[in-house]
Design a protein around this motif. Structure first.
Motif, PDB file in Angstrom:
ATOM      1  N   ASP A 297      -2.826  10.492   9.898  1.00 16.23           N
ATOM      2  CA  ASP A 297      -1.490  10.294   9.356  1.00 16.23           C
ATOM      3  C   ASP A 297      -1.189   9.184   9.097  1.00 16.23           C
ATOM      4  OD1 ASP A 297      -1.288   8.731  11.635  1.00 16.23           O
ATOM      5  OD2 ASP A 297       0.283   9.790  12.964  1.00 16.23           O
ATOM      6  N   ALA A 298       0.471   7.995   8.765  1.00 18.85           N
ATOM      7  CA  ALA A 298       0.825   7.117   7.872  1.00 18.85           C
ATOM      8  C   ALA A 298      -0.003   5.737   9.089  1.00 18.85           C
ATOM      9  CB  ALA A 298       2.174   7.091   7.796  1.00 18.85           C
ATOM     10  N   VAL A 299      -0.007   5.817  10.347  1.00 18.61           N
ATOM     11  CA  VAL A 299      -0.137   5.242  11.355  1.00 18.61           C
ATOM     12  C   VAL A 299      -1.584   4.863  11.237  1.00 18.61           C
ATOM     13  CG1 VAL A 299      -0.892   4.646  13.346  1.00 18.61           C
ATOM     14  CG2 VAL A 299       1.376   5.878  12.818  1.00 18.61           C
ATOM     15  N   GLY A 300      -1.927   5.788  10.799  1.00 20.11           N
ATOM     16  CA  GLY A 300      -4.432   5.444  11.030  1.00 20.11           C
ATOM     17  C   GLY A 300      -3.923   4.724   9.002  1.00 20.11           C
ATOM     18  N   VAL A 301      -3.741   4.807   8.450  1.00 22.37           N
ATOM     19  CA  VAL A 301      -3.725   4.125   6.911  1.00 22.37           C
ATOM     20  C   VAL A 301      -2.844   2.560   7.616  1.00 22.37           C
ATOM     21  CG1 VAL A 301      -2.471   4.279   4.919  1.00 22.37           C
ATOM     22  CG2 VAL A 301      -3.131   6.725   6.120  1.00 22.37           C
TER      23      VAL A 301
ATOM     24  N   ALA B 201       0.934  -1.551   0.145  1.00 19.27           N
ATOM     25  CA  ALA B 201      -0.062  -0.155  -0.067  1.00 19.27           C
ATOM     26  C   ALA B 201       0.899   1.220   0.054  1.00 19.27           C
ATOM     27  CB  ALA B 201      -1.020  -0.387   1.264  1.00 19.27           C
ATOM     28  N   VAL B 202       0.165   1.777  -0.859  1.00 19.47           N
ATOM     29  CA  VAL B 202       1.411   3.693  -0.975  1.00 19.47           C
ATOM     30  C   VAL B 202       0.337   4.703   0.209  1.00 19.47           C
ATOM     31  CG1 VAL B 202       2.087   5.401  -1.767  1.00 19.47           C
ATOM     32  CG2 VAL B 202       1.769   2.929  -2.846  1.00 19.47           C
ATOM     33  N   SER B 203       1.137   5.385   0.960  1.00 21.60           N
ATOM     34  CA  SER B 203       0.190   5.796   2.122  1.00 21.60           C
ATOM     35  C   SER B 203      -0.019   7.306   1.095  1.00 21.60           C
ATOM     36  CB  SER B 203       0.952   6.474   2.547  1.00 21.60           C
ATOM     37  OG  SER B 203       0.059   7.454   3.922  1.00 21.60           O
ATOM     38  N   PRO B 204      -1.547   7.846   1.034  1.00 20.29           N
ATOM     39  CA  PRO B 204      -2.294   9.180   0.338  1.00 20.29           C
ATOM     40  C   PRO B 204      -1.292  10.793   1.466  1.00 20.29           C
ATOM     41  CG  PRO B 204      -3.424   7.990   1.860  1.00 20.29           C
ATOM     42  CD  PRO B 204      -2.479   7.305   1.750  1.00 20.29           C
ATOM     43  N   LEU B 205      -1.159  10.267   2.530  1.00 17.59           N
ATOM     44  CA  LEU B 205      -0.900  11.079   3.383  1.00 17.59           C
ATOM     45  C   LEU B 205       0.349  11.193   3.270  1.00 17.59           C
ATOM     46  CD1 LEU B 205      -3.556  10.431   6.531  1.00 17.59           C
ATOM     47  CD2 LEU B 205      -4.179  12.040   4.266  1.00 17.59           C
ATOM     48  N   ILE B 206       1.065  12.477   4.355  1.00 14.91           N
ATOM     49  CA  ILE B 206       2.643  13.412   3.812  1.00 14.91           C
ATOM     50  C   ILE B 206       2.363  14.559   5.459  1.00 14.91           C
ATOM     51  CG2 ILE B 206       4.799  13.992   2.937  1.00 14.91           C
ATOM     52  CD1 ILE B 206       3.635  13.029   0.233  1.00 14.91           C
ATOM     53  N   ALA B 207       3.538  13.573   6.111  1.00 15.33           N
ATOM     54  CA  ALA B 207       3.389  14.627   7.397  1.00 15.33           C
ATOM     55  C   ALA B 207       2.059  14.941   8.052  1.00 15.33           C
ATOM     56  CB  ALA B 207       4.107  15.703   7.233  1.00 15.33           C
TER      57      ALA B 207
ATOM     58  N   SER C  10       1.702  -5.132  12.445  1.00 16.00           N
ATOM     59  CA  SER C  10       2.922  -6.424  11.348  1.00 16.00           C
ATOM     60  C   SER C  10       2.401  -5.892   9.822  1.00 16.00           C
ATOM     61  CB  SER C  10       1.630  -7.138  11.519  1.00 16.00           C
ATOM     62  OG  SER C  10       2.012  -7.155  13.004  1.00 16.00           O
ATOM     63  N   ILE C  11       2.511  -4.322   9.271  1.00 14.74           N
ATOM     64  CA  ILE C  11       2.948  -4.106   8.288  1.00 14.74           C
ATOM     65  C   ILE C  11       4.631  -3.814   8.226  1.00 14.74           C
ATOM     66  CG2 ILE C  11       2.407  -2.426   6.299  1.00 14.74           C
ATOM     67  CD1 ILE C  11      -0.601  -2.335   7.554  1.00 14.74           C
ATOM     68  N   ALA C  12       4.780  -3.644   7.187  1.00 12.92           N
ATOM     69  CA  ALA C  12       6.906  -3.250   7.430  1.00 12.92           C
ATOM     70  C   ALA C  12       6.636  -1.228   6.267  1.00 12.92           C
ATOM     71  CB  ALA C  12       7.542  -4.101   6.163  1.00 12.92           C
ATOM     72  N   PRO C  13       7.034  -0.657   7.245  1.00  9.10           N
ATOM     73  CA  PRO C  13       7.100   0.566   6.440  1.00  9.10           C
ATOM     74  C   PRO C  13       8.705   0.447   5.616  1.00  9.10           C
ATOM     75  CG  PRO C  13       8.073   0.559   8.960  1.00  9.10           C
ATOM     76  CD  PRO C  13       7.453  -0.747   8.694  1.00  9.10           C
ATOM     77  N   HIS C  14       7.655   1.085   4.663  1.00 12.39           N
ATOM     78  CA  HIS C  14       9.129   1.004   4.367  1.00 12.39           C
ATOM     79  C   HIS C  14       9.456   2.914   3.067  1.00 12.39           C
ATOM     80  CE1 HIS C  14      11.730   0.671   0.054  1.00 12.39           C
ATOM     81  NE2 HIS C  14      11.622   1.571   0.169  1.00 12.39           N
TER      82      HIS C  14
ATOM     83  N   VAL D  24       8.817   9.282   8.253  1.00 16.89           N
ATOM     84  CA  VAL D  24      10.068   7.640   8.969  1.00 16.89           C
ATOM     85  C   VAL D  24      10.132   7.296  10.926  1.00 16.89           C
ATOM     86  CG1 VAL D  24      12.458   9.318   9.515  1.00 16.89           C
ATOM     87  CG2 VAL D  24      12.756   6.554   9.178  1.00 16.89           C
ATOM     88  N   ALA D  25       9.738   8.831  11.581  1.00 20.92           N
ATOM     89  CA  ALA D  25       9.267   8.727  12.835  1.00 20.92           C
ATOM     90  C   ALA D  25       8.118   7.926  13.403  1.00 20.92           C
ATOM     91  CB  ALA D  25       9.299   9.757  13.260  1.00 20.92           C
ATOM     92  N   LEU D  26       7.771   7.775  11.959  1.00 19.90           N
ATOM     93  CA  LEU D  26       6.522   6.752  12.428  1.00 19.90           C
ATOM     94  C   LEU D  26       6.395   5.692  12.295  1.00 19.90           C
ATOM     95  CD1 LEU D  26       3.059   8.839  11.063  1.00 19.90           C
ATOM     96  CD2 LEU D  26       4.657   9.174  13.943  1.00 19.90           C
ATOM     97  N   SER D  27       7.826   4.781  11.967  1.00 17.49           N
ATOM     98  CA  SER D  27       8.069   3.226  11.146  1.00 17.49           C
ATOM     99  C   SER D  27       8.048   2.091  12.312  1.00 17.49           C
ATOM    100  CB  SER D  27       9.805   3.404  10.805  1.00 17.49           C
ATOM    101  OG  SER D  27       9.329   4.056   9.584  1.00 17.49           O
ATOM    102  N   ALA D  28       8.117   2.723  13.557  1.00 18.53           N
ATOM    103  CA  ALA D  28       8.358   1.379  14.698  1.00 18.53           C
ATOM    104  C   ALA D  28       6.483   0.958  15.139  1.00 18.53           C
ATOM    105  CB  ALA D  28       9.394   1.864  16.200  1.00 18.53           C
ATOM    106  N   GLU D  29       5.909   2.169  15.016  1.00  8.84           N
ATOM    107  CA  GLU D  29       4.521   1.997  15.040  1.00  8.84           C
ATOM    108  C   GLU D  29       3.448   1.257  13.974  1.00  8.84           C
ATOM    109  OE1 GLU D  29       2.328   5.088  17.340  1.00  8.84           O
ATOM    110  OE2 GLU D  29       3.410   6.884  16.353  1.00  8.84           O
ATOM    111  N   ILE D  30       4.212   1.385  13.269  1.00 14.83           N
ATOM    112  CA  ILE D  30       3.793   0.876  11.622  1.00 14.83           C
ATOM    113  C   ILE D  30       4.078  -0.724  11.784  1.00 14.83           C
ATOM    114  CG2 ILE D  30       3.543   0.514   9.766  1.00 14.83           C
ATOM    115  CD1 ILE D  30       3.854   3.546   8.838  1.00 14.83           C
TER     116      ILE D  30
END
Length: 322
Positions: free
Chosen positions: A253-257, A227-233, A285-289, A275-281
């Motif tokens: 935010d990206a976590v909400g997505v 999936a690609v996030s439609p939200l940036i910052a 159980s979804i790998a952030p990239h 990038v700071a949201l990576s751990a929460e994502i």
């Protein structure tokens, strides 16, 4: 997979963000693209059945889109609307003259009893679109938005009210009776890569997922799903997704997505700014990239599509190695 073999990509998409993502994939020589579009924005205007998201996808992939607007046809006139206005009709929904031609054709075919999926396929073929544009259902499903003014159709909220009213609730009228098309289910089952476009998760993607059979088919996948996030910052690139998510008590935010796509996506592409949201994502159980996910021009669209293909192939190789 040999270098000459095309990767079968199935893209779930709606709105301008979905059309941009589709254009990127359609431009890659090593991709065989199928799009499952959103039909919950469909509505009748002036006696004609209008399908905004499917038309935007068709116009974009045929190279006829109005680039400045992101929707509608380029070099378009409005004489038909002017006539309707002079006759006292409410013409807040912007429909161009050649746009009317397509809506007349679609309505004529529907009145004859033709399957909406067949109509969409025939329109895409006539417009020279090489990718497959599929409908998730042949039944009527319509997004409704609850505001202080009461329930509005999505086009009333989006176009007439310009997304100004606060959103209190969403519903998809007809969703309980709707069933997935065989074409859509086959596109999911036969895909080598599933992609959820950077479309509004609530009103572009959810109406597809909520159709009986679609979500279940995605959960049974044996191939990468990205999936690609439609939200940036915390801000949407285009449209009301951030305001809608906040108004309905979700994280905008990206976590909400990522929360919306739990169990459906293996990887979520997020912007470097998130990038700071990576751990929460990752906790979901979804790998952030992290990447540059803004699609400003054609080179950006192709770059992002290529990056997604590379991610999928790397994941497939890692899975095979395991």
């Amino acid at each position: 997979m040999s270098e000459k073999q095309k990767l079968k990509v199935t893209l779930l998409a709606g709105g301008v963000g979905g059309a941009k993502m589709a254009e990127g994939f359609a431009s890659l020589e090593d991709v065989d693209l199928t799009i499952i579009g959103n039909v919950a924005d469909d509505e009748a205007f002036h006696g004609l059945w209008v399908s905004p998201d499917i038309d935007t996808m068709t116009y974009t992939l045929s190279g006829r889109i109005n680039r400045q607007q992101g929707w509608g046809l380029a070099d378009e006139g409005t004489r038909a609307l002017e006539t309707l206005t002079s006759l006292g009709e409410d013409t807040w929904m912007m429909l161009g003259d050649r746009d009317f031609g397509l809506h007349i054709y679609r309505t004529m075919r529907r009145m004859k009893g033709d399957r909406p999926s067949d109509i969409a396929a025939d329109v895409a073929k006539a417009f020279g679109v090489k990718s497959k544009i599929l409908l998730p259902t042949n039944d009527v499903v319509q997004t409704r938005v609850k505001t202080e003014q009461g329930w509005l159709s999505f086009q009333e909220y989006f176009v007439k009210e310009k997304c100004a009213p606060a959103v209190k609730a969403l519903e998809f009228a007809g969703i309980e009776e709707a069933s997935a098309t065989l074409e859509a289910l086959e596109a999911i089952a036969s895909a080598e890569l599933l992609v959820i476009a950077p479309s509004n998760p609530l009103v572009s993607i959810e109406p597809i997922l909520a159709i009986k059979g679609i979500r279940e088919a995605l959960k049974k996948r044996a191939v990468p799903s990205i999936a690609v996030s439609p939200l940036i910052a915390g801000k949407v690139v285009k449209g009301p997704a951030d305001r809608m998510m906040s108004a309905l008590g979700m994280r905008a935010d990206a976590v909400g997505v990522a929360t919306r796509y739990q169990g459906l996506a293996d990887i979520l592409l997020i912007d470097h700014q998130d990038v700071a949201l990576s751990a929460e994502i990752l906790d979901l159980s979804i790998a952030p990239h992290c990447s540059d996910i803004m699609m400003k021009d054609m080179s950006d669209k192709m770059r992002l599509a290529s990056e997604i293909v590379d991610l999928a192939r790397a994941q497939g190789q890692n899975g095979a190695a395991a």
